[in-house]
Design a protein around this motif. Structure first.
Motif, PDB file in Angstrom:
ATOM      1  N   LEU A 441       0.363  -1.200   0.147  1.00 23.20           N
ATOM      2  CA  LEU A 441       0.048  -0.123  -0.252  1.00 23.20           C
ATOM      3  C   LEU A 441       0.993   0.935   0.149  1.00 23.20           C
ATOM      4  O   LEU A 441       0.110   1.962  -0.423  1.00 23.20           O
ATOM      5  N   ALA A 442       2.272   1.102   0.385  1.00 22.09           N
ATOM      6  CA  ALA A 442       3.013   2.323   0.154  1.00 22.09           C
ATOM      7  C   ALA A 442       4.447   2.156  -0.654  1.00 22.09           C
ATOM      8  O   ALA A 442       5.186   1.643  -0.538  1.00 22.09           O
ATOM      9  N   VAL A 443       4.188   2.001  -2.401  1.00 20.13           N
ATOM     10  CA  VAL A 443       4.853   2.258  -3.020  1.00 20.13           C
ATOM     11  C   VAL A 443       4.896   2.998  -3.653  1.00 20.13           C
ATOM     12  O   VAL A 443       3.671   3.675  -4.536  1.00 20.13           O
ATOM     13  N   GLY A 444       6.295   3.672  -3.637  1.00 18.84           N
ATOM     14  CA  GLY A 444       6.055   4.568  -4.986  1.00 18.84           C
ATOM     15  C   GLY A 444       5.755   6.081  -4.750  1.00 18.84           C
ATOM     16  O   GLY A 444       5.737   6.414  -3.272  1.00 18.84           O
ATOM     17  N   GLU A 445       5.157   5.979  -5.452  1.00 19.84           N
ATOM     18  CA  GLU A 445       4.079   7.926  -4.784  1.00 19.84           C
ATOM     19  C   GLU A 445       3.704   7.455  -3.530  1.00 19.84           C
ATOM     20  O   GLU A 445       3.042   8.740  -2.809  1.00 19.84           O
ATOM     21  N   LYS A 446       2.775   6.940  -3.029  1.00 21.89           N
ATOM     22  CA  LYS A 446       1.993   6.295  -2.652  1.00 21.89           C
ATOM     23  C   LYS A 446       2.922   6.549  -0.845  1.00 21.89           C
ATOM     24  O   LYS A 446       2.016   6.335   0.156  1.00 21.89           O
ATOM     25  N   THR A 447       4.106   6.550  -1.121  1.00 20.25           N
ATOM     26  CA  THR A 447       5.004   5.911   0.314  1.00 20.25           C
ATOM     27  C   THR A 447       4.736   7.859   1.139  1.00 20.25           C
ATOM     28  O   THR A 447       5.040   8.097   2.719  1.00 20.25           O
ATOM     29  N   ASP A 448       5.080   8.925   0.669  1.00 23.81           N
ATOM     30  CA  ASP A 448       5.140  10.341   0.499  1.00 23.81           C
ATOM     31  C   ASP A 448       3.980  10.256   1.779  1.00 23.81           C
ATOM     32  O   ASP A 448       3.400  11.218   2.592  1.00 23.81           O
ATOM     33  N   LYS A 449       2.809  10.063   0.738  1.00 19.24           N
ATOM     34  CA  LYS A 449       1.056  10.188   1.539  1.00 19.24           C
ATOM     35  C   LYS A 449       0.929   8.970   2.675  1.00 19.24           C
ATOM     36  O   LYS A 449       0.576   9.767   3.580  1.00 19.24           O
TER      37      LYS A 449
END
Length: 572
Positions: A441-449
């Motif tokens: 769930l926290a891959v790529g751009e989702k990590t910052d989110k």
């Protein structure tokens, strides 16, 4: 990348399946080749005994180059075929064990939640730990057993060719030995089945021990009663059953093996006085019988482990888990993204009945008529035991309605698309589980989110999110763990959110944040939100408030007004 679907090892309705059939389902060709290698091992062993017998009977006069080369060739053949059979079956056993474990995990995921809850976590854990271990040990017994069987067949064939009369006597003794072993083995198998059932109770007691540590530490009387009335008696029964199995097997094996020495005594001291028997036959039979003792004794030692594995495999079958083959597609390659947001979800005349602990009559929820709409906060309230959590599991598709139906934009949800329907929901149940990783769930751009959500939930000083989505810790207070679960729900970004008593463990300050800020934000994002709550001071946040009593919706209030409903009467 599409995941490879494992071979179906435990087909539906395969009661009484044994471990050899399990291997055959995995690879018939490998088992057949291993059996051939085992027979070659037996033939080579018989050939070696024949060579040894010939040399001993001749007084050493037959020791020439051809005899030595023949002996060496037979020895190499026995070694090579034994290694070949062992390697083939060991690799097959290893792959079968891991495939069985993988498939069992998939079958658990494919089985309806209600059925799993009725089985109980202790039975599932006993299966995943003890049954799989017993099956693994049972499968490990098959390679040596097949090799030993090949040796026994080869030697017995050689003895039958050497002297039919002496072989007849040996056959009678062997039949007596096998019968005296198999009859007690039936009782041993019964003890193993009883032991396996007791093991379920033992795991239940261990679960009570680990989950009730605080209560047991705080009350000496309850602790003493638990140990003396629950844990210790079950452990003692399990120990006694295992001792009985071990004792009975030791006596049976010792008696069966002693028959071979009786036969050697009969062969050397009685038979020559009854019928003419050559010296070479006496030497050959004595050598062969002594040689057979090792594979026979080893086989008898392995058979109880094989029996325990078979009992464990049958126990897995009795759980009646859904076949993995029917659900492996959605489990392994289901869509990661949620379906398109629906304009409405309707529960139409939905009911669900189940038996609650300590009650003789089943509890029935429904009939329930309810609608979920995007951009709406729906509160579900009611007393303990009114059916709120059961309703939540029906709404999310974790329970299937026993009557009535769920519709998405007017289209009924069928059993075939229930898995896809469940992807509409992000939830935090009261008994949620917090994984050590965000699981993609926290891959790529989702990590910052994810890190931004972490800060908003005031967890940035407690938890770090690594690049691979792994959480630095989940060892937090109950309220903080729920916030971390809420973070996961945020990242899932589903059309519908459901929170079951989420604010129950939050401090007053964060309750205010949840009800006055986070829920309105989800509403503004067009999410349909279902909140199960007892916090009456925040009921004004709701767009609609549904009240449950004894499994029935008795009132429905909204910003536009309230509607009082007549309580449902459940027929006796």
């Amino acid at each position: 990348m599409r995941a490879r679907k494992p071979a179906l090892l435990l087909a539906e309705g395969t009661h009484g399946v044994n471990l050899l059939i399990l291997l055959l389902r995995r690879s018939r060709g490998t088992v057949a080749l291993a059996v051939c290698f085992g027979l070659l091992t037996g033939a080579a062993s018989a050939g070696l005994i024949a060579r040894i017998n010939a040399v001993l009977s001749s007084g050493g006069t037959l020791v020439d180059r051809a005899t030595v080369l023949g002996f060496a060739a037979l020895g190499a053949l026995m070694l090579g075929s034994r290694i070949g059979a062992q390697l083939l079956l060991t690799r097959l056993q290893t792959s079968t064990t891991f495939a069985l474990r993988d498939q069992l995990s998939q079958r658990i995921l494919a089985t309806p939640l209600r059925q799993l809850e009725e089985l109980g976590n202790h039975r599932l854990m006993a299966t995943l730990i003890d049954d799989i271990q017993a099956v693994t040990q049972g499968l490990l017994c098959i390679p040596p057993l097949l090799i030993h069987s090949g040796i026994i067949v080869g030697c017995m064939t050689y003895l039958a060719v050497m002297s039919r009369m002496v072989f007849a006597a040996l056959f009678i003794f062997a039949t007596l030995g096998v019968a005296s072993y198999l009859l007690p083995m039936r009782h041993i198998m019964g003890l193993l089945r009883h032991s396996r059932q007791t093991n379920d109770r033992f795991f239940r007691d261990l679960r009570s021990l680990t989950q009730g540590l605080k209560e047991l530490k705080l009350h000496g009387g309850r602790r003493k009663a638990f140990l003396k009335q629950e844990l210790f008696p079950t452990a003692e029964m399990l120990k006694q059953l295992q001792v009985r199995v071990s004792t009975l097997h030791t006596l049976t094996t010792s008696w069966s093996m002693s028959l071979f020495f009786f036969f050697i005594g009969l062969l050397l001291f009685v038979l020559p006085g009854v019928a003419p028997v050559s010296a070479s036959t006496l030497v050959g039979y004595t050598l062969a019988v002594l040689y057979l003792q090792q594979p026979l004794e080893a086989s008898m030692t392995l058979l109880p482990m094989l029996g325990a594995g078979t009992v464990a495999l049958r126990h897995i079958d009795t759980l009646a888990l859904d076949p993995a083959g029917t659900a492996s597609e959605p489990l392994l390659s289901g869509a990661e993204e949620a379906p398109a947001p629906p304009s409405r979800i309707d529960l139409v005349g939905v009911t669900h009945a189940y038996r609650r602990e300590g009650e003789d009559t089943p509890f029935t929820l429904g009939p329930i008529d309810l609608t979920l709409r995007p951009g709406e906060l729906l509160f579900v309230v009611g007393g303990n035991g009114s059916g709120k959590t059961t309703l939540a599991k029906l709404i999310t598709g974790l329970y299937a309605p026993e009557s009535g139906e769920i519709r998405v934009d007017g289209r009924p949800v069928t059993e075939g698309d229930r898995e896809r329907y469940r992807q509409l929901f992000a939830t935090v149940f009261s008994d949620f589980h917090l994984f050590d990783s965000l699981l993609g769930l926290a891959v790529g751009e989702k990590t910052d989110k994810a890190r931004a959500y972490l800060e908003r939930l005031q967890l940035q000083r407690k938890v770090r999110i690594e690049e691979n989505g792994k959480l630095s810790t989940t060892d937090l207070s109950a309220g903080q763990r729920k916030r971390l679960a809420l973070l996961t729900a945020y990242l899932e970004d589903r059309p519908v959110y459901l929170f079951d008593e989420w604010a129950a463990d939050q401090d007053p300050q964060f309750k205010e944040v949840f009800y006055r800020e986070l829920l309105p934000d989800l509403k503004a994002a067009g999410k349909a939100v279902v909140i199960i709550s007892h916090d009456s001071r925040y009921f004004d946040v709701a767009d609609r408030l549904v009240r449950l009593e004894s499994g029935a919706i008795v009132s429905e209030e909204s910003a536009a007004g309230s509607q009082q409903l007549s309580p449902r009467v459940v027929p006796a």
